[in-house]
Design a protein around this motif. Sequence first.
Motif, PDB file in Angstrom:
ATOM      1  N   GLN A 150      -4.507   9.339 -15.634  1.00  9.57           N
ATOM      2  CA  GLN A 150      -5.636   9.527 -14.732  1.00  9.57           C
ATOM      3  C   GLN A 150      -6.287   8.197 -14.370  1.00  9.57           C
ATOM      4  O   GLN A 150      -6.550   7.903 -13.201  1.00  9.57           O
ATOM      5  CB  GLN A 150      -6.637  10.445 -15.418  1.00  9.57           C
ATOM      6  CG  GLN A 150      -7.775  10.862 -14.539  1.00  9.57           C
ATOM      7  CD  GLN A 150      -8.366  12.180 -15.029  1.00  9.57           C
ATOM      8  OE1 GLN A 150      -7.677  13.044 -15.523  1.00  9.57           O
ATOM      9  NE2 GLN A 150      -9.660  12.315 -14.887  1.00  9.57           N
ATOM     10  N   MET A 196      -5.120   0.462  -3.475  1.00 11.19           N
ATOM     11  CA  MET A 196      -4.602   0.955  -2.198  1.00 11.19           C
ATOM     12  C   MET A 196      -5.728   1.005  -1.162  1.00 11.19           C
ATOM     13  O   MET A 196      -5.543   0.629  -0.012  1.00 11.19           O
ATOM     14  CB  MET A 196      -3.987   2.343  -2.412  1.00 11.19           C
ATOM     15  CG  MET A 196      -3.223   2.914  -1.259  1.00 11.19           C
ATOM     16  SD  MET A 196      -4.286   3.751  -0.091  1.00 11.19           S
ATOM     17  CE  MET A 196      -4.575   5.296  -0.908  1.00 11.19           C
ATOM     18  N   ALA A 197      -6.917   1.457  -1.594  1.00  9.00           N
ATOM     19  CA  ALA A 197      -8.038   1.599  -0.659  1.00  9.00           C
ATOM     20  C   ALA A 197      -8.467   0.236  -0.129  1.00  9.00           C
ATOM     21  O   ALA A 197      -8.716   0.083   1.073  1.00  9.00           O
ATOM     22  CB  ALA A 197      -9.213   2.289  -1.335  1.00  9.00           C
ATOM     23  N   LYS A 198      -8.532  -0.767  -1.003  1.00 12.29           N
ATOM     24  CA  LYS A 198      -9.026  -2.080  -0.564  1.00 12.29           C
ATOM     25  C   LYS A 198      -8.034  -2.752   0.389  1.00 12.29           C
ATOM     26  O   LYS A 198      -8.412  -3.288   1.424  1.00 12.29           O
ATOM     27  CB  LYS A 198      -9.289  -2.989  -1.768  1.00 12.29           C
ATOM     28  CG  LYS A 198     -10.343  -2.449  -2.717  1.00 12.29           C
ATOM     29  CD  LYS A 198     -11.663  -2.201  -2.024  1.00 12.29           C
ATOM     30  CE  LYS A 198     -12.542  -1.332  -2.890  1.00 12.29           C
ATOM     31  NZ  LYS A 198     -13.668  -0.748  -2.168  1.00 12.29           N
ATOM     32  N   TYR A 217     -10.780  -5.190 -11.065  1.00 16.72           N
ATOM     33  CA  TYR A 217     -11.799  -5.426 -10.039  1.00 16.72           C
ATOM     34  C   TYR A 217     -11.446  -6.563  -9.095  1.00 16.72           C
ATOM     35  O   TYR A 217     -12.094  -6.764  -8.076  1.00 16.72           O
ATOM     36  CB  TYR A 217     -13.151  -5.693 -10.700  1.00 16.72           C
ATOM     37  CG  TYR A 217     -13.721  -4.473 -11.378  1.00 16.72           C
ATOM     38  CD1 TYR A 217     -13.327  -3.198 -11.001  1.00 16.72           C
ATOM     39  CD2 TYR A 217     -14.677  -4.583 -12.383  1.00 16.72           C
ATOM     40  CE1 TYR A 217     -13.840  -2.081 -11.610  1.00 16.72           C
ATOM     41  CE2 TYR A 217     -15.206  -3.463 -12.998  1.00 16.72           C
ATOM     42  CZ  TYR A 217     -14.783  -2.219 -12.615  1.00 16.72           C
ATOM     43  OH  TYR A 217     -15.300  -1.104 -13.209  1.00 16.72           O
ATOM     44  N   ALA A 261       1.324   6.319  -7.381  1.00 14.00           N
ATOM     45  CA  ALA A 261       0.210   7.147  -7.870  1.00 14.00           C
ATOM     46  C   ALA A 261       0.605   8.619  -7.860  1.00 14.00           C
ATOM     47  O   ALA A 261       0.331   9.364  -8.813  1.00 14.00           O
ATOM     48  CB  ALA A 261      -1.031   6.922  -7.020  1.00 14.00           C
ATOM     49  N   ILE A 279     -11.326  -6.108  -5.296  1.00 15.23           N
ATOM     50  CA  ILE A 279     -12.424  -6.190  -4.332  1.00 15.23           C
ATOM     51  C   ILE A 279     -12.516  -7.555  -3.651  1.00 15.23           C
ATOM     52  O   ILE A 279     -12.462  -7.610  -2.421  1.00 15.23           O
ATOM     53  CB  ILE A 279     -13.733  -5.734  -4.989  1.00 15.23           C
ATOM     54  CG1 ILE A 279     -13.523  -4.264  -5.315  1.00 15.23           C
ATOM     55  CG2 ILE A 279     -14.925  -5.960  -4.088  1.00 15.23           C
ATOM     56  CD1 ILE A 279     -14.619  -3.607  -6.018  1.00 15.23           C
ATOM     57  N   VAL A 312       0.811  11.109 -11.331  1.00 11.09           N
ATOM     58  CA  VAL A 312       0.070  12.347 -11.571  1.00 11.09           C
ATOM     59  C   VAL A 312       1.032  13.507 -11.757  1.00 11.09           C
ATOM     60  O   VAL A 312       0.873  14.337 -12.655  1.00 11.09           O
ATOM     61  CB  VAL A 312      -0.916  12.645 -10.422  1.00 11.09           C
ATOM     62  CG1 VAL A 312      -1.588  13.985 -10.637  1.00 11.09           C
ATOM     63  CG2 VAL A 312      -1.957  11.563 -10.346  1.00 11.09           C
ATOM     64  N   ILE A 362       0.822  -1.218   0.000  1.00 10.64           N
ATOM     65  CA  ILE A 362       0.000   0.000   0.000  1.00 10.64           C
ATOM     66  C   ILE A 362       0.852   1.262   0.000  1.00 10.64           C
ATOM     67  O   ILE A 362       0.515   2.241  -0.650  1.00 10.64           O
ATOM     68  CB  ILE A 362      -1.049   0.018   1.141  1.00 10.64           C
ATOM     69  CG1 ILE A 362      -0.399  -0.062   2.512  1.00 10.64           C
ATOM     70  CG2 ILE A 362      -2.069  -1.071   0.967  1.00 10.64           C
ATOM     71  CD1 ILE A 362      -1.407   0.099   3.616  1.00 10.64           C
ATOM     72  N   PHE A 372      -5.261   3.700  -6.685  1.00 10.03           N
ATOM     73  CA  PHE A 372      -5.880   4.075  -5.419  1.00 10.03           C
ATOM     74  C   PHE A 372      -6.999   3.126  -5.023  1.00 10.03           C
ATOM     75  O   PHE A 372      -7.239   2.915  -3.832  1.00 10.03           O
ATOM     76  CB  PHE A 372      -6.395   5.513  -5.475  1.00 10.03           C
ATOM     77  CG  PHE A 372      -5.337   6.522  -5.117  1.00 10.03           C
ATOM     78  CD1 PHE A 372      -4.350   6.216  -4.202  1.00 10.03           C
ATOM     79  CD2 PHE A 372      -5.337   7.784  -5.679  1.00 10.03           C
ATOM     80  CE1 PHE A 372      -3.374   7.141  -3.871  1.00 10.03           C
ATOM     81  CE2 PHE A 372      -4.365   8.716  -5.352  1.00 10.03           C
ATOM     82  CZ  PHE A 372      -3.386   8.384  -4.453  1.00 10.03           C
ATOM     83  N   VAL A 373      -7.693   2.538  -6.020  1.00  8.78           N
ATOM     84  CA  VAL A 373      -8.710   1.549  -5.668  1.00  8.78           C
ATOM     85  C   VAL A 373      -8.029   0.362  -4.970  1.00  8.78           C
ATOM     86  O   VAL A 373      -8.477  -0.097  -3.913  1.00  8.78           O
ATOM     87  CB  VAL A 373      -9.508   1.091  -6.907  1.00  8.78           C
ATOM     88  CG1 VAL A 373     -10.365  -0.118  -6.572  1.00  8.78           C
ATOM     89  CG2 VAL A 373     -10.381   2.224  -7.418  1.00  8.78           C
ATOM     90  N   MET A 381       0.724   4.142  -3.029  1.00 11.13           N
ATOM     91  CA  MET A 381       0.555   5.561  -2.738  1.00 11.13           C
ATOM     92  C   MET A 381       1.647   6.376  -3.435  1.00 11.13           C
ATOM     93  O   MET A 381       1.364   7.384  -4.087  1.00 11.13           O
ATOM     94  CB  MET A 381       0.660   5.742  -1.211  1.00 11.13           C
ATOM     95  CG  MET A 381       0.386   7.111  -0.732  1.00 11.13           C
ATOM     96  SD  MET A 381      -1.321   7.201  -0.176  1.00 11.13           S
ATOM     97  CE  MET A 381      -1.508   8.949  -0.122  1.00 11.13           C
ATOM     98  N   THR A 389      -4.067   6.163 -12.056  1.00 13.22           N
ATOM     99  CA  THR A 389      -4.100   6.651 -10.684  1.00 13.22           C
ATOM    100  C   THR A 389      -5.322   6.128  -9.946  1.00 13.22           C
ATOM    101  O   THR A 389      -5.235   5.683  -8.804  1.00 13.22           O
ATOM    102  CB  THR A 389      -4.163   8.191 -10.682  1.00 13.22           C
ATOM    103  OG1 THR A 389      -3.162   8.666 -11.542  1.00 13.22           O
ATOM    104  CG2 THR A 389      -3.954   8.727  -9.301  1.00 13.22           C
ATOM    105  N   ILE A 390      -6.471   6.191 -10.639  1.00 13.54           N
ATOM    106  CA  ILE A 390      -7.697   5.719 -10.002  1.00 13.54           C
ATOM    107  C   ILE A 390      -7.557   4.254  -9.613  1.00 13.54           C
ATOM    108  O   ILE A 390      -7.863   3.866  -8.481  1.00 13.54           O
ATOM    109  CB  ILE A 390      -8.902   5.937 -10.936  1.00 13.54           C
ATOM    110  CG1 ILE A 390      -9.165   7.428 -11.089  1.00 13.54           C
ATOM    111  CG2 ILE A 390     -10.135   5.236 -10.397  1.00 13.54           C
ATOM    112  CD1 ILE A 390     -10.271   7.758 -12.054  1.00 13.54           C
ATOM    113  N   TYR A 391      -7.024   3.431 -10.544  1.00 14.79           N
ATOM    114  CA  TYR A 391      -6.932   2.001 -10.230  1.00 14.79           C
ATOM    115  C   TYR A 391      -5.911   1.734  -9.131  1.00 14.79           C
ATOM    116  O   TYR A 391      -6.141   0.884  -8.269  1.00 14.79           O
ATOM    117  CB  TYR A 391      -6.608   1.202 -11.487  1.00 14.79           C
ATOM    118  CG  TYR A 391      -7.715   1.297 -12.510  1.00 14.79           C
ATOM    119  CD1 TYR A 391      -9.040   1.337 -12.092  1.00 14.79           C
ATOM    120  CD2 TYR A 391      -7.456   1.385 -13.867  1.00 14.79           C
ATOM    121  CE1 TYR A 391     -10.073   1.456 -12.997  1.00 14.79           C
ATOM    122  CE2 TYR A 391      -8.488   1.496 -14.785  1.00 14.79           C
ATOM    123  CZ  TYR A 391      -9.795   1.539 -14.344  1.00 14.79           C
ATOM    124  OH  TYR A 391     -10.801   1.658 -15.238  1.00 14.79           O
TER     125      TYR A 391
END
Lengths: 426, 209
Positions: free
Chosen positions: B56, B66-68, B158, B22, B161, B26, B15, B63-64, B19, B59-61
């Motif tokens: 872009q 990283m978030a999970k 995905y 990403a 998840i 950007v 993680i 962070f997804v 971070m 980055t989203i993926y």
Amino acid sequence: MNGIILFGLLVALMLTGMPVSIALGLTVLTFIFGFTEVPAQSVALKLFTGLENFEIMAIPFFILAGNFLTHGGVARRMIAFATSLVGHWNGGLGLAAVLACALFAALSGSSPACVIAIGSILMPAMVKAGFPPRFGAGVITTSGALGILIPPSIVMVMYSVSTNTSVGQLFIAGVVPGILLATMLGLTTWYRARKNNYPRQPRASWAERFTAFRKSVWGLLLIVVVMGGIYTGLFTPTEAAAMAAVYSFFIAVFVYRDLTIKDVPRVLLASANMSAMLLYIITNAVLFSFVLSNERIPQQLADWLITMGLGPVGFLLVVNLLLLIAGNVMEPSSIVLIMAPILFPVAVKLGVDPVHFGILIVVNMEVGMCHPPVGLNLYVASGITKMGITELTVAVWPWLLTMLVFLGLVTYWPTMSLWLPRLMAH
Amino acid sequence: MRALRVLDHLEEWFIAALMGVATVIVFVAVVHRYLSGMAIPGLQDWLLSLNVSWAQEATIYLFVWMAKFGAAYGVRTGIHVGVDVFINRMQSRTRARFVLFGLLAGVVFTGTIAALGARFVWDNGAHYAIFHAVGLDVEGLSTGPTTPDLEWPTWVIYLAIPLGSALMCFRFLQVAWSFSRTGELPKHDHAFVEGLDEVTPLDTAPAKP
């Protein structure tokens, strides 16, 4: 009816003390399997797409930038600059704390970060200069709250995510109220200091002021990069946040040398930890608000309130009370993510401006952060000052009262928030 | 429990790295956008030949993911806060029951999501990809959608998840197990002030009353 089941379930689950994100998620799951015909497939898809929004990604970047900045260097120079400007007035270091918090708030998107950065340096200095600890603690706890009102602000990003309001507009709208609140907190500080004859600093000469300015210029430049970049359209808010993260990494490691390269993984991990927690609440809150709007609950609430004859004035009063009560038990991000989707459609129907409504919610969150039982600023301040929560609660009340007056102003004087965004739109 | 410690470290590195990567992506994309607008001979042509339109999306993926996984790490550090003002006023035995209930609720929720997510991923291309890779019959199976810019199969993205939720479920079980045995919870101290002791107080001129 479904609305009552949903909220009843959510409140019951939350009261057991489980994490807010889990309570939200379980409510949605129970509701989908037990009470409604929402196709499970569309919910599953929402689970995947809930985070696919570039604007949300401003949150981890701002947290990262904040974690690089709380390590002293930037804050200490900003405090020195603020002290050279206002230190010679009554309550000098107290006023400097308000000003330094306002400046730091323009770099950082979170309130506790402001309290940590400014408080950990100024609090000991104030005690040494002869201020009662209570006075210092009160100033710093409440001025730190400016962090989420003066842009950039993580809470504003949350609001924009859950209501589709423009982050840029909210950021611009926060500037004038932020400056006004800083002024009001400063006046309270000045008045109490004059009454009790607290110490003043020697007046700094213009040459000293210039030196202090030059030393703090790296931090001040970040304000220009972030806010200037967003306002002129050079960056989107998320890009500005990423630039801020890289820039503050650069100053912390190479210019002020608060951190070494070896500390960086630790800072990254701590930021990832905090961001993931917030993003996890967002994912589940997105699910929750999807179910809400699928059941047309906000619309029903709006219709019901309008038939009850509740106008905008009464509605905003109710919203304030509701949010202040919620501020007693929950963290700001959870409150915004749960309440905004349901209150926002009502506000729009009653003709309240979305941006004004956002600022109002943010100010409510600020108040909630400064009083017990869950006011995060209070806990941070208690960590710095080694004062108990009860004593701090007493210490903050003059400033808290000022904030409540300010809340009234923000609520019923929309021009204050909307003037600047409208001016910039022309 | 060496395997567990390896998992812990892997999780932390993973993680933190997401971070960092990403942020760099950007930053590079923004710098690229402005530098390629400047007429610097040689450099400009080279920059324009690079395609960073995927930044872009990437980055989203990142962070997804990283978030999970960060959410799972968060269970271990106790950062997921709830409304605990009421249960904290209860007797310790009652409180312990509520805490355990909350942890088990976490197990149930993340477990359900892991199962739902795994099924979704399977139906949206994983089934085809795996069967195709091992040379089984893929007649009538969907290849699943791809992402707009990177053109990767979405099921790979995905996968965060089911994997993240399963790990989180495991972390909740771990915490519940140790809580039921020792009565101790990992606690993230939101009021902890890092580096406070190292901070040298501000040098102020002697105050005059």
